[in-house]
Design an enzyme around this catalytic site. Structure first.
Site, PDB file in Angstrom:
ATOM      1  CB  ALA A  33      -0.920  -0.006   1.219  1.00 37.18           C
ATOM      2  CB  VAL A 132     -19.678 -11.074  -5.499  1.00 37.41           C
ATOM      3  CG1 VAL A 132     -20.090 -12.237  -6.404  1.00 37.41           C
ATOM      4  CG2 VAL A 132     -20.680  -9.930  -5.613  1.00 37.41           C
ATOM      5  CB  ILE A 136     -13.444 -15.682  -5.720  1.00 31.53           C
ATOM      6  CG1 ILE A 136     -13.617 -17.093  -5.156  1.00 31.53           C
ATOM      7  CG2 ILE A 136     -12.986 -15.719  -7.170  1.00 31.53           C
ATOM      8  CD1 ILE A 136     -14.658 -17.928  -5.919  1.00 31.53           C
ATOM      9  N   GLY A 187     -19.870 -19.939  10.731  1.00 31.02           N
ATOM     10  CA  GLY A 187     -19.883 -18.508  10.356  1.00 31.02           C
ATOM     11  C   GLY A 187     -20.126 -18.281   8.873  1.00 31.02           C
ATOM     12  CE  LYS A 205     -22.711 -13.877  -1.693  1.00 30.84           C
ATOM     13  NZ  LYS A 205     -22.645 -15.209  -1.083  1.00 30.84           N
ATOM     14  N   GLY A 302     -16.578 -17.410   5.116  1.00 29.94           N
ATOM     15  CA  GLY A 302     -15.654 -17.714   6.212  1.00 29.94           C
ATOM     16  C   GLY A 302     -14.842 -16.494   6.590  1.00 29.94           C
TER      17      GLY A 302
HETATM   18  P1  NDP Z   1     -21.685 -11.331  12.144  1.00 29.40           P
HETATM   19  O1  NDP Z   1     -23.073 -11.477  12.592  1.00 29.40           O
HETATM   20  O2  NDP Z   1     -20.695 -12.376  12.497  1.00 29.40           O
HETATM   21  O3  NDP Z   1     -21.099  -9.920  12.656  1.00 29.40           O
HETATM   22  C1  NDP Z   1     -21.873  -8.747  12.677  1.00 29.40           C
HETATM   23  C2  NDP Z   1     -21.179  -7.765  13.604  1.00 29.40           C
HETATM   24  O4  NDP Z   1     -21.893  -6.547  13.578  1.00 29.40           O
HETATM   25  C3  NDP Z   1     -21.120  -8.221  15.071  1.00 29.40           C
HETATM   26  O5  NDP Z   1     -19.868  -7.928  15.611  1.00 29.40           O
HETATM   27  C4  NDP Z   1     -22.222  -7.393  15.737  1.00 29.40           C
HETATM   28  O6  NDP Z   1     -21.942  -7.105  17.086  1.00 29.40           O
HETATM   29  C5  NDP Z   1     -22.151  -6.118  14.918  1.00 29.40           C
HETATM   30  N1  NDP Z   1     -23.399  -5.397  14.916  1.00 29.40           N
HETATM   31  C6  NDP Z   1     -24.608  -5.776  14.491  1.00 29.40           C
HETATM   32  N2  NDP Z   1     -25.527  -4.825  14.683  1.00 29.40           N
HETATM   33  C7  NDP Z   1     -24.875  -3.797  15.282  1.00 29.40           C
HETATM   34  C8  NDP Z   1     -25.286  -2.527  15.773  1.00 29.40           C
HETATM   35  N3  NDP Z   1     -26.551  -2.120  15.674  1.00 29.40           N
HETATM   36  N4  NDP Z   1     -24.359  -1.740  16.329  1.00 29.40           N
HETATM   37  C9  NDP Z   1     -23.068  -2.148  16.440  1.00 29.40           C
HETATM   38  N5  NDP Z   1     -22.624  -3.328  16.003  1.00 29.40           N
HETATM   39  C10 NDP Z   1     -23.525  -4.154  15.435  1.00 29.40           C
HETATM   40  O7  NDP Z   1     -21.741 -11.131  10.560  1.00 29.40           O
HETATM   41  P2  NDP Z   1     -20.634 -11.512   9.485  1.00 29.40           P
HETATM   42  O8  NDP Z   1     -19.311 -11.037   9.899  1.00 29.40           O
HETATM   43  O9  NDP Z   1     -20.801 -12.931   9.096  1.00 29.40           O
HETATM   44  O10 NDP Z   1     -21.166 -10.673   8.226  1.00 29.40           O
HETATM   45  C11 NDP Z   1     -20.931  -9.292   8.101  1.00 29.40           C
HETATM   46  C12 NDP Z   1     -21.242  -8.852   6.670  1.00 29.40           C
HETATM   47  O11 NDP Z   1     -20.378  -9.550   5.765  1.00 29.40           O
HETATM   48  C13 NDP Z   1     -22.660  -9.187   6.211  1.00 29.40           C
HETATM   49  O12 NDP Z   1     -23.092  -8.180   5.327  1.00 29.40           O
HETATM   50  C14 NDP Z   1     -22.486 -10.500   5.454  1.00 29.40           C
HETATM   51  O13 NDP Z   1     -23.469 -10.700   4.469  1.00 29.40           O
HETATM   52  C15 NDP Z   1     -21.135 -10.247   4.799  1.00 29.40           C
HETATM   53  N6  NDP Z   1     -20.401 -11.432   4.406  1.00 29.40           N
HETATM   54  C16 NDP Z   1     -20.232 -12.463   5.322  1.00 29.40           C
HETATM   55  C17 NDP Z   1     -19.479 -13.554   4.976  1.00 29.40           C
HETATM   56  C18 NDP Z   1     -19.256 -14.684   5.924  1.00 29.40           C
HETATM   57  O14 NDP Z   1     -18.628 -15.681   5.529  1.00 29.40           O
HETATM   58  N7  NDP Z   1     -19.721 -14.605   7.154  1.00 29.40           N
HETATM   59  C19 NDP Z   1     -18.848 -13.648   3.637  1.00 29.40           C
HETATM   60  C20 NDP Z   1     -19.072 -12.508   2.784  1.00 29.40           C
HETATM   61  C21 NDP Z   1     -19.830 -11.454   3.178  1.00 29.40           C
HETATM   62  P3  NDP Z   1     -21.891  -8.278  18.211  1.00 29.40           P
HETATM   63  O15 NDP Z   1     -20.710  -9.143  17.837  1.00 29.40           O
HETATM   64  O16 NDP Z   1     -21.676  -7.588  19.494  1.00 29.40           O
HETATM   65  O17 NDP Z   1     -23.186  -9.014  18.087  1.00 29.40           O
HETATM   66  N1  HSE Z   2     -23.816 -16.511   3.594  1.00 24.88           N
HETATM   67  C1  HSE Z   2     -22.940 -16.293   2.512  1.00 24.88           C
HETATM   68  C2  HSE Z   2     -22.612 -17.613   1.849  1.00 24.88           C
HETATM   69  C3  HSE Z   2     -21.675 -15.633   2.985  1.00 24.88           C
HETATM   70  O1  HSE Z   2     -22.826 -18.662   2.472  1.00 24.88           O
HETATM   71  O2  HSE Z   2     -22.144 -17.609   0.710  1.00 24.88           O
HETATM   72  C4  HSE Z   2     -20.759 -15.229   1.863  1.00 24.88           C
HETATM   73  O3  HSE Z   2     -21.296 -14.199   1.099  1.00 24.88           O
END
Ligand code: NDP
Ligand code: HSE
Length: 438
Positions: A33, A132, A136, A187, A205, A302
């Protein structure tokens, strides 16, 4: 120059992974970076909870609005998920002149047009590689790597949870809900897992992929969406006997009359590479007119796999912080004034081949009645299996593969077949794609 300051909204699966990757690879990232990247602030609902990452150097808050309003923060990384709060935070971050990185496909698919318009006016970047296919780099591949091509079609396994479920059902005969629970524990699943199993996540997506592939606005509401909840072990097994695998695919295709945008279970010949993409892995096939078919493969969900894409976006933003906004790669690959209005086709107007399975009375003439209806609808049969009735069963299973037809022809023929006295229950219909060079 001091480090770029990052505020992360959400410290869950992806947020935790992002902090870990940024910290573990800090030296390598600095070399790429040209500047340090420091997570200075982070938000979670419960800031007392133990986290998967070290937060000792990060200022924590349970109010993400504070971070978005903080003038010290240069880049907002939205990893909260959901729609309305995420939209509000991202729009405020843009209004405050901050660059945004997000993994939130629901947000981009539904509100991306509004978000990119605001970002364009404000001269900030909104990067969404992780939205998406997890780790990847498919957005970059289509937007930049294939930018010399006229993209003809793309087809992908773009939901890790769904592919994990289908794989475990096929390989180990496991129960649908049991595998879904495991995907949640790992997760992979969305906060509301019906998004995964009903195809909504894949449709989010696909909407994004179609937009950057064809230069059209994001139109999630026009995507045809069917999930995997009706797939049975029987269909998985019959498909295999016919030389196919059932995969949940997102397909976007240019045709002379418009763009097909559809998500549904699909039979794919088992010899195709994409038919052998298993577990949480995703793969996207993209056919460009110059390059021909290209295939992208990797973990679709993941913690660190997704963080890989989030961190790449953060680095991209840092690299272009000093670049003239006019010379940046456009958010949706095409210049905003060149986005066109090629229509999305209604599903009745798409053409595919079909797998049909029906339960019929075991008596003479039934098959003739069914083939007569198909013949009258100009639907030709490519393969047919009739299963012997088991023990005292009075019903036989009839399985057919058809040649390509318009969806509307098939809908009308199915109605007529289901109305026959000799046919029991609803007929099962799964679309078939050969995914060859056409
Ligand atoms: P998680 O549920 O694991 O994490 C969500 C986080 O947001 C938690 O830390 C939660 O806090 C926090 N949160 C939720 N609401 C609030 C709020 N009102 N104020 C403050 N903090 C808040 O979700 P993921 O990490 O799995 O997913 C996050 C995003 O990434 C989503 O849009 C998902 O679609 C996307 N995504 C996920 C993938 C995956 O493999 N999981 C892959 C690709 C995209 P707390 O921990 O205290 O509950
Ligand atoms: N819930 C989504 C999946 C996370 O299983 O593909 C990644 O976008």
């Amino acid at each position: 120059m001091g480090p770029v300051k990052v505020g992360i909204l959400g410290l869950g699966t992806v947020g935790g992974g992002t902090v870990n990757v940024l910290s573990r690879n800090a030296e390598e990232i600095f070399r790429r970076a040209g500047r340090g990247i420091q997570v200075t602030h982070a938000a979670a609902r419960d800031i007392t909870r133990a986290r998967s990452c070290d937060t000792s150097e990060i200022q924590l808050t349970d109010n993400p609005q504070d971070i978005v309003a903080n003038p010290e923060v240069d880049i907002i990384v939205e990893l909260i998920g959901g729609e309305e709060l995420a939209r509000d935070l991202v729009m405020k971050a843009i209004a405050n002149g901050k660059h945004v990185v997000t993994a939130n496909k629901a947000l981009i698919a539904k509100y991306g047009n509004e978000i990119f318009n605001a970002a364009q006016k404000k001269g900030v970047m909104v990067a969404f590689e992780a939205a998406v296919a997890g780790g990847i780099p498919i957005i970059k591949a289509i937007r930049e790597g294939l930018s010399g091509n006229r993209i003809e079609w793309l087809a992908g396994i773009i939901n890790g949870t769904g592919n994990f479920i289908l794989t475990e059902m096929r390989d180990k005969g496991r129960d649908f809900s049991d595998v879904l629970q495991e995907a949640q524990r790992l997760g992979y699943a969305e906060a509301d897992p019906t998004f995964d199993v009903e195809g909504i996540d894949a449709a989010h997506k696909l909407t994004i992929l179609a937009s950057i592939a064809f230069g059209i606005p994001l139109q999630f509401e026009k995507a045809y969406t069917e999930g995997i909840t009706k797939i049975t072990q029987e269909d998985v097994s019959y498909a295999e006997q016919l030389g196919y695998r059932i995969k949940h695919l997102g397909i976007a295709k240019r045709t002379d009359s418009g763009i097909e945008l559809r998500v549904h279970p699909t039979l794919i010949p088992e010899r195709r590479l994409i038919a052998n993409v298993d577990g949480v892995m995703n793969a996207v096939l993209v056919k460009g007119d110059a390059v021909g078919p290209t295939l992208y493969y990797g973990a679709g969900a993941g913690s660190e796999a997704t963080a890989s894409a989030v961190v790449a976006d953060i680095i991209d933003v840092v690299r272009t912080l000093t670049a003239d906004p006019e010379n940046r790669v456009p958010h949706l690959a095409f210049q905003p004034d060149s986005i066109n209005d090629t229509p999305i086709l209604p599903v009745e107007d798409i053409q595919t081949a079909y797998y049909l399975r029906m339960s019929a009375d075991d008596k003479p003439g039934v098959l003739a009645e069914v083939t007569q209806i198909l013949g009258d609808a100009e639907i030709s049969i490519e393969a047919l299996i009739q299963k012997e009735p088991q023990n005292a069963e009075t019903q036989v299973q009839i399985i057919m593969l058809t040649h390509k037809v318009y969806e509307k022809q098939m809908i009308s023929a199915i109605e007529k077949i289901e109305a026959l006295d000799s046919i029991k229950d609803q007929l099962t219909r799964i679309r078939v794609e050969t995914l060859d060079k056409e």
